[in-house]
Design a protein around this motif. Structure first.
Motif, PDB file in Angstrom:
ATOM      1  N   SER A   1     -36.162  -2.278 -21.961  1.00 39.30           N
ATOM      2  CA  SER A   1     -36.570  -2.177 -23.368  1.00 39.30           C
ATOM      3  C   SER A   1     -35.859  -1.036 -24.086  1.00 39.30           C
ATOM      4  CB  SER A   1     -38.087  -1.975 -23.465  1.00 39.30           C
ATOM      5  OG  SER A   1     -38.467  -0.665 -23.067  1.00 39.30           O
ATOM      6  N   LEU A   2     -35.338  -0.079 -23.334  1.00 40.31           N
ATOM      7  CA  LEU A   2     -34.674   1.090 -23.922  1.00 40.31           C
ATOM      8  C   LEU A   2     -33.193   0.836 -24.219  1.00 40.31           C
ATOM      9  CD1 LEU A   2     -36.330   3.795 -21.649  1.00 40.31           C
ATOM     10  CD2 LEU A   2     -36.606   3.631 -24.130  1.00 40.31           C
ATOM     11  N   ARG A   3     -32.673  -0.283 -23.770  1.00 36.89           N
ATOM     12  CA  ARG A   3     -31.262  -0.579 -23.975  1.00 36.89           C
ATOM     13  C   ARG A   3     -31.022  -1.212 -25.342  1.00 36.89           C
ATOM     14  NH1 ARG A   3     -31.025  -3.321 -18.042  1.00 36.89           N
ATOM     15  NH2 ARG A   3     -31.121  -1.381 -16.827  1.00 36.89           N
ATOM     16  N   VAL A   4     -29.865  -0.959 -25.885  1.00 37.41           N
ATOM     17  CA  VAL A   4     -29.491  -1.545 -27.173  1.00 37.41           C
ATOM     18  C   VAL A   4     -29.327  -3.051 -27.006  1.00 37.41           C
ATOM     19  CG1 VAL A   4     -27.742  -1.620 -28.980  1.00 37.41           C
ATOM     20  CG2 VAL A   4     -28.370   0.566 -27.940  1.00 37.41           C
ATOM     21  N   VAL A   5     -29.914  -3.792 -27.920  1.00 35.29           N
ATOM     22  CA  VAL A   5     -29.810  -5.254 -27.893  1.00 35.29           C
ATOM     23  C   VAL A   5     -28.462  -5.681 -28.450  1.00 35.29           C
ATOM     24  CG1 VAL A   5     -30.777  -7.405 -28.811  1.00 35.29           C
ATOM     25  CG2 VAL A   5     -32.302  -5.551 -28.100  1.00 35.29           C
ATOM     26  N   ARG A   6     -27.818  -6.563 -27.751  1.00 41.33           N
ATOM     27  CA  ARG A   6     -26.530  -7.084 -28.230  1.00 41.33           C
ATOM     28  C   ARG A   6     -26.807  -8.155 -29.281  1.00 41.33           C
ATOM     29  NH1 ARG A   6     -22.147  -8.729 -23.838  1.00 41.33           N
ATOM     30  NH2 ARG A   6     -22.359  -6.462 -23.542  1.00 41.33           N
ATOM     31  N   ALA A   7     -26.413  -7.892 -30.485  1.00 45.55           N
ATOM     32  CA  ALA A   7     -26.710  -8.811 -31.585  1.00 45.55           C
ATOM     33  C   ALA A   7     -25.761 -10.000 -31.572  1.00 45.55           C
ATOM     34  CB  ALA A   7     -26.596  -8.077 -32.917  1.00 45.55           C
ATOM     35  N   PRO A   8     -26.276 -11.164 -31.935  1.00 41.20           N
ATOM     36  CA  PRO A   8     -25.398 -12.341 -32.037  1.00 41.20           C
ATOM     37  C   PRO A   8     -24.419 -12.174 -33.185  1.00 41.20           C
ATOM     38  CG  PRO A   8     -27.568 -12.834 -32.923  1.00 41.20           C
ATOM     39  CD  PRO A   8     -27.671 -11.481 -32.281  1.00 41.20           C
TER      40      PRO A   8
ATOM     41  N   SER B   1     -27.936  -5.043 -34.405  1.00 38.57           N
ATOM     42  CA  SER B   1     -28.676  -4.822 -33.161  1.00 38.57           C
ATOM     43  C   SER B   1     -30.134  -4.527 -33.451  1.00 38.57           C
ATOM     44  CB  SER B   1     -28.053  -3.662 -32.378  1.00 38.57           C
ATOM     45  OG  SER B   1     -26.778  -3.998 -31.898  1.00 38.57           O
ATOM     46  N   SER B   2     -30.387  -3.766 -34.524  1.00 36.12           N
ATOM     47  CA  SER B   2     -31.758  -3.422 -34.881  1.00 36.12           C
ATOM     48  C   SER B   2     -32.558  -4.662 -35.259  1.00 36.12           C
ATOM     49  CB  SER B   2     -31.765  -2.421 -36.036  1.00 36.12           C
ATOM     50  OG  SER B   2     -33.083  -2.030 -36.365  1.00 36.12           O
ATOM     51  N   GLU B   3     -31.953  -5.558 -36.036  1.00 35.15           N
ATOM     52  CA  GLU B   3     -32.620  -6.796 -36.433  1.00 35.15           C
ATOM     53  C   GLU B   3     -32.892  -7.681 -35.216  1.00 35.15           C
ATOM     54  OE1 GLU B   3     -30.850  -7.433 -40.945  1.00 35.15           O
ATOM     55  OE2 GLU B   3     -29.665  -8.035 -39.198  1.00 35.15           O
ATOM     56  N   ALA B   4     -31.922  -7.711 -34.309  1.00 30.74           N
ATOM     57  CA  ALA B   4     -32.092  -8.515 -33.100  1.00 30.74           C
ATOM     58  C   ALA B   4     -33.211  -7.938 -32.231  1.00 30.74           C
ATOM     59  CB  ALA B   4     -30.784  -8.552 -32.312  1.00 30.74           C
ATOM     60  N   ALA B   5     -33.292  -6.608 -32.160  1.00 32.62           N
ATOM     61  CA  ALA B   5     -34.340  -5.957 -31.367  1.00 32.62           C
ATOM     62  C   ALA B   5     -35.720  -6.231 -31.959  1.00 32.62           C
ATOM     63  CB  ALA B   5     -34.084  -4.456 -31.301  1.00 32.62           C
ATOM     64  N   LEU B   6     -35.828  -6.184 -33.281  1.00 29.45           N
ATOM     65  CA  LEU B   6     -37.102  -6.491 -33.929  1.00 29.45           C
ATOM     66  C   LEU B   6     -37.521  -7.926 -33.623  1.00 29.45           C
ATOM     67  CD1 LEU B   6     -39.463  -5.908 -35.805  1.00 29.45           C
ATOM     68  CD2 LEU B   6     -37.980  -6.451 -37.754  1.00 29.45           C
ATOM     69  N   GLY B   7     -36.552  -8.828 -33.607  1.00 29.62           N
ATOM     70  CA  GLY B   7     -36.844 -10.224 -33.310  1.00 29.62           C
ATOM     71  C   GLY B   7     -37.385 -10.428 -31.902  1.00 29.62           C
ATOM     72  N   GLN B   8     -37.093  -9.489 -31.005  1.00 30.46           N
ATOM     73  CA  GLN B   8     -37.571  -9.577 -29.623  1.00 30.46           C
ATOM     74  C   GLN B   8     -38.865  -8.795 -29.403  1.00 30.46           C
ATOM     75  OE1 GLN B   8     -34.553  -8.712 -26.659  1.00 30.46           O
ATOM     76  NE2 GLN B   8     -32.964  -9.729 -27.859  1.00 30.46           N
ATOM     77  N   THR B   9     -39.396  -8.191 -30.475  1.00 37.53           N
ATOM     78  CA  THR B   9     -40.614  -7.387 -30.365  1.00 37.53           C
ATOM     79  C   THR B   9     -41.833  -8.260 -30.634  1.00 37.53           C
ATOM     80  OG1 THR B   9     -39.401  -5.430 -31.122  1.00 37.53           O
ATOM     81  CG2 THR B   9     -41.801  -5.322 -31.194  1.00 37.53           C
TER      82      THR B   9
ATOM     83  N   GLY C   1     -31.576   0.337 -32.238  1.00 37.83           N
ATOM     84  CA  GLY C   1     -31.157  -0.999 -31.838  1.00 37.83           C
ATOM     85  C   GLY C   1     -31.765  -1.447 -30.523  1.00 37.83           C
ATOM     86  N   SER C   2     -32.705  -0.650 -29.987  1.00 36.08           N
ATOM     87  CA  SER C   2     -33.404  -1.047 -28.762  1.00 36.08           C
ATOM     88  C   SER C   2     -34.754  -1.662 -29.120  1.00 36.08           C
ATOM     89  CB  SER C   2     -33.615   0.159 -27.842  1.00 36.08           C
ATOM     90  OG  SER C   2     -34.527   1.086 -28.424  1.00 36.08           O
ATOM     91  N   VAL C   3     -35.276  -2.486 -28.231  1.00 41.16           N
ATOM     92  CA  VAL C   3     -36.600  -3.066 -28.436  1.00 41.16           C
ATOM     93  C   VAL C   3     -37.651  -1.964 -28.430  1.00 41.16           C
ATOM     94  CG1 VAL C   3     -38.359  -4.583 -27.435  1.00 41.16           C
ATOM     95  CG2 VAL C   3     -35.971  -5.314 -27.485  1.00 41.16           C
ATOM     96  N   ALA C   4     -37.475  -0.969 -27.569  1.00 37.07           N
ATOM     97  CA  ALA C   4     -38.451   0.123 -27.475  1.00 37.07           C
ATOM     98  C   ALA C   4     -38.619   0.855 -28.802  1.00 37.07           C
ATOM     99  CB  ALA C   4     -38.040   1.107 -26.383  1.00 37.07           C
ATOM    100  N   LYS C   5     -37.529   1.022 -29.537  1.00 45.60           N
ATOM    101  CA  LYS C   5     -37.619   1.717 -30.827  1.00 45.60           C
ATOM    102  C   LYS C   5     -38.545   0.950 -31.773  1.00 45.60           C
ATOM    103  CE  LYS C   5     -36.407   4.648 -34.125  1.00 45.60           C
ATOM    104  NZ  LYS C   5     -35.001   4.792 -34.533  1.00 45.60           N
ATOM    105  N   TRP C   6     -38.421  -0.379 -31.803  1.00 48.02           N
ATOM    106  CA  TRP C   6     -39.276  -1.177 -32.676  1.00 48.02           C
ATOM    107  C   TRP C   6     -40.694  -1.269 -32.128  1.00 48.02           C
ATOM    108  CZ3 TRP C   6     -38.824  -2.091 -37.505  1.00 48.02           C
ATOM    109  CH2 TRP C   6     -37.562  -2.153 -38.095  1.00 48.02           C
TER     110      TRP C   6
ATOM    111  N   PRO D   1     -51.412  -3.021 -39.738  1.00 48.63           N
ATOM    112  CA  PRO D   1     -52.311  -2.852 -38.594  1.00 48.63           C
ATOM    113  C   PRO D   1     -51.516  -2.662 -37.308  1.00 48.63           C
ATOM    114  CG  PRO D   1     -53.117  -4.594 -40.020  1.00 48.63           C
ATOM    115  CD  PRO D   1     -51.771  -4.214 -40.546  1.00 48.63           C
ATOM    116  N   VAL D   2     -51.966  -1.768 -36.471  1.00 52.21           N
ATOM    117  CA  VAL D   2     -51.244  -1.451 -35.244  1.00 52.21           C
ATOM    118  C   VAL D   2     -50.952  -2.723 -34.445  1.00 52.21           C
ATOM    119  CG1 VAL D   2     -51.501  -0.384 -32.973  1.00 52.21           C
ATOM    120  CG2 VAL D   2     -52.060   0.907 -35.015  1.00 52.21           C
ATOM    121  N   GLY D   3     -49.705  -2.836 -34.012  1.00 56.77           N
ATOM    122  CA  GLY D   3     -49.276  -4.003 -33.241  1.00 56.77           C
ATOM    123  C   GLY D   3     -48.503  -5.019 -34.048  1.00 56.77           C
ATOM    124  N   MET D   4     -48.585  -4.951 -35.385  1.00 54.06           N
ATOM    125  CA  MET D   4     -47.936  -5.946 -36.238  1.00 54.06           C
ATOM    126  C   MET D   4     -46.447  -5.658 -36.382  1.00 54.06           C
ATOM    127  SD  MET D   4     -49.032  -7.236 -40.070  1.00 54.06           S
ATOM    128  CE  MET D   4     -50.472  -8.085 -39.403  1.00 54.06           C
ATOM    129  N   THR D   5     -45.644  -6.704 -36.337  1.00 55.40           N
ATOM    130  CA  THR D   5     -44.194  -6.547 -36.457  1.00 55.40           C
ATOM    131  C   THR D   5     -43.673  -6.948 -37.833  1.00 55.40           C
ATOM    132  OG1 THR D   5     -43.836  -8.765 -35.543  1.00 55.40           O
ATOM    133  CG2 THR D   5     -43.846  -6.927 -33.985  1.00 55.40           C
TER     134      THR D   5
END
Length: 236
Positions: free
Chosen positions: A72-79, A88-96, A131-136, A163-167
């Motif tokens: 989860s701490l690794r940068v997501v490779r964006a399409p 990468s940040s948008e891709a990571a949010l999509g995986q959260t 750009g990591s999932v953990a950041k989001w 609300p906590v937990g919402m993406t």
């Protein structure tokens, strides 16, 4: 005698570990001590007779292996394509994952966050990359503050004031999330707010928990204090 949810039993286990380290006693001794404080002769009897009906709503518990935490701490490779130039940040949010409907109470959300932060801090190298999932996850899943609602309660919100937990960043009706509401007496928020805060916020951008191991450690301590505050209020 009090009945505990499965999640509360796990919370007691973690509390026993802290007592064991602080008082220099065995983990088993600390477990028995907590059981006795809650009306049971020992931990075995608490586990046998003190757990509530599992058919009732159960707290959502953080479960992730060390390898999954590292991933989860690794940068997501964006399409990258002609039509999709996602960052990468948008891709990571999509995986959260959105967890806002999974927490059954404020204490559930806070204890989940404590377990999450504890897992992150076990990493030898603490680095939450952009750009990591953990950041989001930290922005969406972890309590940023407890803001006042129209009904006089406070609502646990994430860094996006959702609300906590919402993406999602879309508008939301806070009143549709009663499971996130908590009551605080007078200036109790000062017990867990970050130094210099003027309201019930656990961190600011200058001391966000993803900034460094030191900031994350301080944030975890504030989460612990928030948990204690909520529990004391529920007992009074």
């Amino acid at each position: 005698m009090q009945k505990f949810t499965i999640h509360q039993v796990e919370v007691l286990r973690r509390a026993a570990k802290k007592i064991s380290r602080a008082e220099g006693v065995s983990h088993g001794h600390a477990l028995d001590k907590l059981a006795q404080e809650n009306g049971f002769k020992n931990w075995s009897l608490l586990r046998k007779n003190g757990v509530s009906d599992p058919s009732l709503p159960q707290a959502f518990i953080f479960r992730r292996t060390d390898d999954e935490v590292s991933q989860s701490l690794r940068v997501v490779r964006a399409p990258r394509s002609r039509w999709d130039q996602q960052s990468s940040s948008e891709a990571a949010l999509g995986q959260t994952e959105d967890l806002s409907q999974k927490f059954i109470s404020p204490i559930n959300a806070v204890e989940f966050s404590i377990a999450y932060m504890t897992a992150l801090l076990r990493r030898v190298r603490f680095l939450v990359a952009e750009g990591s999932v953990a950041k989001w996850e930290m922005r969406c899943w972890l309590p940023y503050g407890a803001i006042e609602s129209e009904r006089g309660n406070r609502l646990l919100v994430n860094r996006m004031y959702k609300p906590v937990g919402m993406t999602s960043g879309d508008w939301v009706d806070y009143e549709q999330f009663p499971q996130h509401a908590l009551k605080l007496r007078d200036d109790q928020w000062q017990q867990f707010a970050w130094p210099g805060a003027k309201d019930a916020f656990l961190y600011a951008d200058v001391c966000a928990p993803w900034g460094s191991r030191e900031l994350a450690t301080h944030y975890l301590k504030r989460l612990d204090q928030l948990s204690l505050t909520i529990q004391r209020n529920s007992e009074s």
